[in-house]
Design a protein around this motif. Sequence first.
Motif, PDB file in Angstrom:
ATOM      1  N   ALA A  88       1.065  -1.440  -0.075  1.00  0.00           N
ATOM      2  CA  ALA A  88      -0.450  -0.124  -0.009  1.00  0.00           C
ATOM      3  C   ALA A  88       0.776   1.058   0.022  1.00  0.00           C
ATOM      4  O   ALA A  88       1.184   1.254   1.251  1.00  0.00           O
ATOM      5  N   PRO A  89       1.516   1.793  -0.826  1.00  0.00           N
ATOM      6  CA  PRO A  89       1.323   3.268  -1.262  1.00  0.00           C
ATOM      7  C   PRO A  89       1.363   4.013  -0.716  1.00  0.00           C
ATOM      8  O   PRO A  89       1.884   4.931   0.504  1.00  0.00           O
ATOM      9  N   TRP A  90      -0.122   4.312  -0.323  1.00  0.00           N
ATOM     10  CA  TRP A  90      -0.941   5.132   0.559  1.00  0.00           C
ATOM     11  C   TRP A  90      -0.756   5.194   1.832  1.00  0.00           C
ATOM     12  O   TRP A  90      -0.599   6.494   2.263  1.00  0.00           O
ATOM     13  N   VAL A  91       0.197   4.133   2.751  1.00  0.00           N
ATOM     14  CA  VAL A  91       0.309   4.049   4.213  1.00  0.00           C
ATOM     15  C   VAL A  91       1.996   4.298   3.809  1.00  0.00           C
ATOM     16  O   VAL A  91       2.539   4.770   4.437  1.00  0.00           O
ATOM     17  N   THR A  92       2.247   3.176   2.688  1.00  0.00           N
ATOM     18  CA  THR A  92       4.191   3.347   3.185  1.00  0.00           C
ATOM     19  C   THR A  92       4.486   4.639   2.652  1.00  0.00           C
ATOM     20  O   THR A  92       5.173   5.226   3.447  1.00  0.00           O
ATOM     21  N   HIS A  93       3.523   5.710   2.205  1.00  0.00           N
ATOM     22  CA  HIS A  93       4.221   7.004   1.790  1.00  0.00           C
ATOM     23  C   HIS A  93       3.762   7.741   2.583  1.00  0.00           C
ATOM     24  O   HIS A  93       4.240   8.965   3.409  1.00  0.00           O
ATOM     25  N   ARG A  94       3.132   7.534   3.989  1.00  0.00           N
ATOM     26  CA  ARG A  94       3.038   7.994   5.665  1.00  0.00           C
ATOM     27  C   ARG A  94       3.974   7.017   6.388  1.00  0.00           C
ATOM     28  O   ARG A  94       3.446   7.659   7.650  1.00  0.00           O
ATOM     29  N   HIS A  95       5.244   6.506   6.085  1.00  0.00           N
ATOM     30  CA  HIS A  95       5.099   5.858   7.689  1.00  0.00           C
ATOM     31  C   HIS A  95       5.896   6.431   8.344  1.00  0.00           C
ATOM     32  O   HIS A  95       6.563   7.589   8.161  1.00  0.00           O
ATOM     33  N   PRO A  96       5.503   6.766   9.257  1.00  0.00           N
ATOM     34  CA  PRO A  96       6.237   8.407  10.675  1.00  0.00           C
ATOM     35  C   PRO A  96       7.226   7.597  10.783  1.00  0.00           C
ATOM     36  O   PRO A  96       8.148   8.963  11.097  1.00  0.00           O
ATOM     37  N   ALA A 138      18.033  10.733   0.022  1.00  0.00           N
ATOM     38  CA  ALA A 138      19.099  10.036  -0.356  1.00  0.00           C
ATOM     39  C   ALA A 138      19.490   9.626   0.701  1.00  0.00           C
ATOM     40  O   ALA A 138      19.468   8.211   1.220  1.00  0.00           O
ATOM     41  N   ALA A 139      18.358  10.159   1.958  1.00  0.00           N
ATOM     42  CA  ALA A 139      18.907   9.570   3.571  1.00  0.00           C
ATOM     43  C   ALA A 139      17.460   8.679   3.646  1.00  0.00           C
ATOM     44  O   ALA A 139      17.257   8.078   4.400  1.00  0.00           O
ATOM     45  N   ARG A 140      16.403   8.296   2.845  1.00  0.00           N
ATOM     46  CA  ARG A 140      15.329   7.591   2.296  1.00  0.00           C
ATOM     47  C   ARG A 140      15.241   6.012   2.444  1.00  0.00           C
ATOM     48  O   ARG A 140      16.613   5.919   1.246  1.00  0.00           O
ATOM     49  N   PRO A 141      14.938   5.304   2.977  1.00  0.00           N
ATOM     50  CA  PRO A 141      14.719   4.163   1.609  1.00  0.00           C
ATOM     51  C   PRO A 141      13.888   4.315   0.441  1.00  0.00           C
ATOM     52  O   PRO A 141      13.863   4.821   0.236  1.00  0.00           O
ATOM     53  N   ARG A 142      14.710   3.600  -0.105  1.00  0.00           N
ATOM     54  CA  ARG A 142      14.928   3.494  -1.593  1.00  0.00           C
ATOM     55  C   ARG A 142      12.810   3.378  -1.838  1.00  0.00           C
ATOM     56  O   ARG A 142      12.360   4.115  -2.260  1.00  0.00           O
ATOM     57  N   TYR A 143      12.042   1.680  -1.277  1.00  0.00           N
ATOM     58  CA  TYR A 143      10.107   2.060  -1.636  1.00  0.00           C
ATOM     59  C   TYR A 143       9.740   2.696  -0.504  1.00  0.00           C
ATOM     60  O   TYR A 143       9.165   2.476  -0.237  1.00  0.00           O
ATOM     61  N   ALA A 144      10.568   3.942  -0.037  1.00  0.00           N
ATOM     62  CA  ALA A 144      10.010   4.355   0.633  1.00  0.00           C
ATOM     63  C   ALA A 144       8.957   5.343   0.467  1.00  0.00           C
ATOM     64  O   ALA A 144       7.306   5.743   0.570  1.00  0.00           O
ATOM     65  N   TRP A 145       8.680   5.767  -1.120  1.00  0.00           N
ATOM     66  CA  TRP A 145       8.512   6.822  -2.208  1.00  0.00           C
ATOM     67  C   TRP A 145       8.840   5.728  -3.764  1.00  0.00           C
ATOM     68  O   TRP A 145       9.079   5.150  -4.312  1.00  0.00           O
ATOM     69  N   PHE A 146       7.619   4.636  -3.582  1.00  0.00           N
ATOM     70  CA  PHE A 146       7.254   4.470  -5.272  1.00  0.00           C
ATOM     71  C   PHE A 146       6.136   3.798  -5.647  1.00  0.00           C
ATOM     72  O   PHE A 146       5.421   3.066  -6.359  1.00  0.00           O
ATOM     73  N   PRO A 147       6.003   5.198  -6.262  1.00  0.00           N
ATOM     74  CA  PRO A 147       4.516   5.699  -6.921  1.00  0.00           C
ATOM     75  C   PRO A 147       4.894   4.917  -8.276  1.00  0.00           C
ATOM     76  O   PRO A 147       3.773   4.257  -9.155  1.00  0.00           O
ATOM     77  N   PHE A 148       5.839   4.132  -8.542  1.00  0.00           N
ATOM     78  CA  PHE A 148       5.883   3.549  -9.820  1.00  0.00           C
ATOM     79  C   PHE A 148       5.965   2.135  -9.681  1.00  0.00           C
ATOM     80  O   PHE A 148       6.538   1.768 -10.708  1.00  0.00           O
ATOM     81  N   GLY A 149       6.358   1.624  -8.882  1.00  0.00           N
ATOM     82  CA  GLY A 149       6.389   0.541  -8.774  1.00  0.00           C
ATOM     83  C   GLY A 149       8.032   0.499  -8.201  1.00  0.00           C
ATOM     84  O   GLY A 149       8.403   1.697  -7.779  1.00  0.00           O
ATOM     85  N   GLY A 150       8.022  -0.847  -9.113  1.00  0.00           N
ATOM     86  CA  GLY A 150      10.293  -1.345  -8.271  1.00  0.00           C
ATOM     87  C   GLY A 150      10.153  -3.053  -9.242  1.00  0.00           C
ATOM     88  O   GLY A 150       9.692  -3.309  -9.418  1.00  0.00           O
ATOM     89  N   GLY A 151      11.537  -2.680  -8.957  1.00  0.00           N
ATOM     90  CA  GLY A 151      11.992  -3.788  -9.050  1.00  0.00           C
ATOM     91  C   GLY A 151      11.787  -3.386 -10.267  1.00  0.00           C
ATOM     92  O   GLY A 151      11.450  -3.220 -11.601  1.00  0.00           O
ATOM     93  N   PRO A 152      11.810  -5.234 -11.267  1.00  0.00           N
ATOM     94  CA  PRO A 152      11.790  -5.873 -12.364  1.00  0.00           C
ATOM     95  C   PRO A 152      10.755  -5.304 -13.477  1.00  0.00           C
ATOM     96  O   PRO A 152      10.706  -5.531 -14.873  1.00  0.00           O
ATOM     97  N   ARG A 153       9.592  -5.495 -12.374  1.00  0.00           N
ATOM     98  CA  ARG A 153       8.659  -5.076 -12.973  1.00  0.00           C
ATOM     99  C   ARG A 153       7.831  -3.225 -13.240  1.00  0.00           C
ATOM    100  O   ARG A 153       6.795  -2.801 -12.719  1.00  0.00           O
ATOM    101  N   ALA A 154       8.397  -2.493 -12.541  1.00  0.00           N
ATOM    102  CA  ALA A 154       8.327  -0.964 -12.167  1.00  0.00           C
ATOM    103  C   ALA A 154       8.251  -0.655 -13.433  1.00  0.00           C
ATOM    104  O   ALA A 154       8.032  -0.848 -15.065  1.00  0.00           O
ATOM    105  N   CYS A 155       7.122   0.329 -14.250  1.00  0.00           N
ATOM    106  CA  CYS A 155       6.513   0.922 -14.980  1.00  0.00           C
ATOM    107  C   CYS A 155       7.330   1.810 -16.196  1.00  0.00           C
ATOM    108  O   CYS A 155       8.374   2.883 -15.782  1.00  0.00           O
ATOM    109  N   ILE A 156       6.751   0.301 -17.067  1.00  0.00           N
ATOM    110  CA  ILE A 156       8.160   1.550 -18.779  1.00  0.00           C
ATOM    111  C   ILE A 156       7.853   3.066 -18.923  1.00  0.00           C
ATOM    112  O   ILE A 156       8.503   3.419 -19.070  1.00  0.00           O
ATOM    113  N   GLY A 157       7.043   3.760 -18.121  1.00  0.00           N
ATOM    114  CA  GLY A 157       6.404   4.525 -18.536  1.00  0.00           C
ATOM    115  C   GLY A 157       6.867   5.890 -17.214  1.00  0.00           C
ATOM    116  O   GLY A 157       6.353   7.596 -18.267  1.00  0.00           O
TER     117      GLY A 157
END
Length: 487
Positions: free
Chosen positions: A389-397, A417-436
């Motif tokens: 749930a990006p909706w939740v992770t994007h609000r992780h306290p 740079a100071a945050r974990p890579r997947y603290a913000w992932f509106p385009f998904g990530g990994g091998p299936r990250a959004c091509i667009g």
Amino acid sequence: MAGGTDAGAGAAAEVPGLVGVPLLGSLFDLKSDSLGTYLRAQHRHGDLVRVTAGPPGMRAELYCVFSPEGAQQVLASEAANFRKDNAFYQEVRDSFGNGLLTSQDEDYLRQRRLVQPLFTRRRVDGYAGAVAAETASVIAAWDKAPDGVVDVSDEMTHLALRAVARILFGTDVEATAEAVARCFPVITDYVLRRGYSPANIPRHWPTPGNRRAAAAMDELYGVCDKIIAERRGAGAHTAGRGTAAQDGPVQDDPAQDSAVPGGAGEDLLTLLAAARSSDDGEFDASELRDQVLIFLLAGHETTATSLCFALHLLARHPEEQDRAREEISRVLGDRTPEAADMDRLPYLTRVLKEAMRLYPAAPVIGRKAVADTRIGEHTVPAGADVILAPWVTHRHPAHWPDPDRFDPERFTPEAEAARPRYAWFPFGGGPRACIGQHFSMLESVVALAMILRAYEFEAVDTEIPVGAGITLRTDGPVRCRARRVDG
């Protein structure tokens, strides 16, 4: 966070569960407010929570992963353990085809290899002119809006749809945009009803809902098939340089990107029809339609959401709006923005990223676990339905102080740079990250720069109820009062 495929599941702590009502669990909470339910689950129980919904015998059990580290495992480092095999993706597949969003395994890899050369940065940058032209057309009409009030949700949907239709179809934009605007809401509502239902009747039964959805799909498929046939009949296979897919690793190739996308014979459909390689062959007509439908779905609803909420947030925060407009005026003056201006508009880009944090276009992402996997102190069992749930992770306290506050400064290079890579992932990530994703950012920056240079905004609707559909959905209008900027 410890991770990895779990060889000793018994050693893991029991996954905490969200308490619901007897017999039905959290069914009504998920139906009425799924995003709020996921937020409460994280606040009460932490970063991996089990949520049950439905009566015995038809009960869904969802393993909700809320931490950036857990999201990285599911999408990237252990992506092979989590597949798009759930009921929701099957409904999307049955309605919109087996394109890049829904395909898996060798089908997905083949499609990605064929399509990737059409989404190099240089080629996508060539779409800026088409986006600018559609933006100019949309905002020119706002002077006639009653009392200067515009619904930025409707307007940005219209803009994003016309932009992606122009890029996909070139001169055939009118017919396709009208058909998509008419048919997509019917189809997406149908997918949502079936995707979240514990049981469904067969699609071929002649119920009113099945018949409405079938008629909408027939119309949409027919429009796409007609244009595809015309392209191929006109000799699309020989239309222009550099349209063949590459063999081997994808690289930006200046020769490949020399044609101007959106020009005669160079719309994306023409390039898709010409894409081929010695290993992967080419798309047949049905595969082309599947890719086109997925691009239409993913390419306009996501960008429309980002633009809508960027404008809504700026309308509620005049100081940030003034700062963005000052940057736009200083960088662009009176000229039309180009792709190269993305790097020259860092504050505007931060505004968009913060809007995408607070209102991610894909607020919930589903997967099916195919192997027991340890995430933190718990194990997600094979066969489980998994929710990110990006909706939740994007609000992780732990990563976003005062998480509901709009603050573009969260996206300075140092803060990112100071945050974990997947603290913000509106385009998904990994091998299936959004091509667009580069196209979405390009379109958003170009359109928002032109809109803010022409108009200033004041929020009419200050609180916007939202929910999770295929993409983030607004429950009602998102109205702003738009006033022409002096000078």
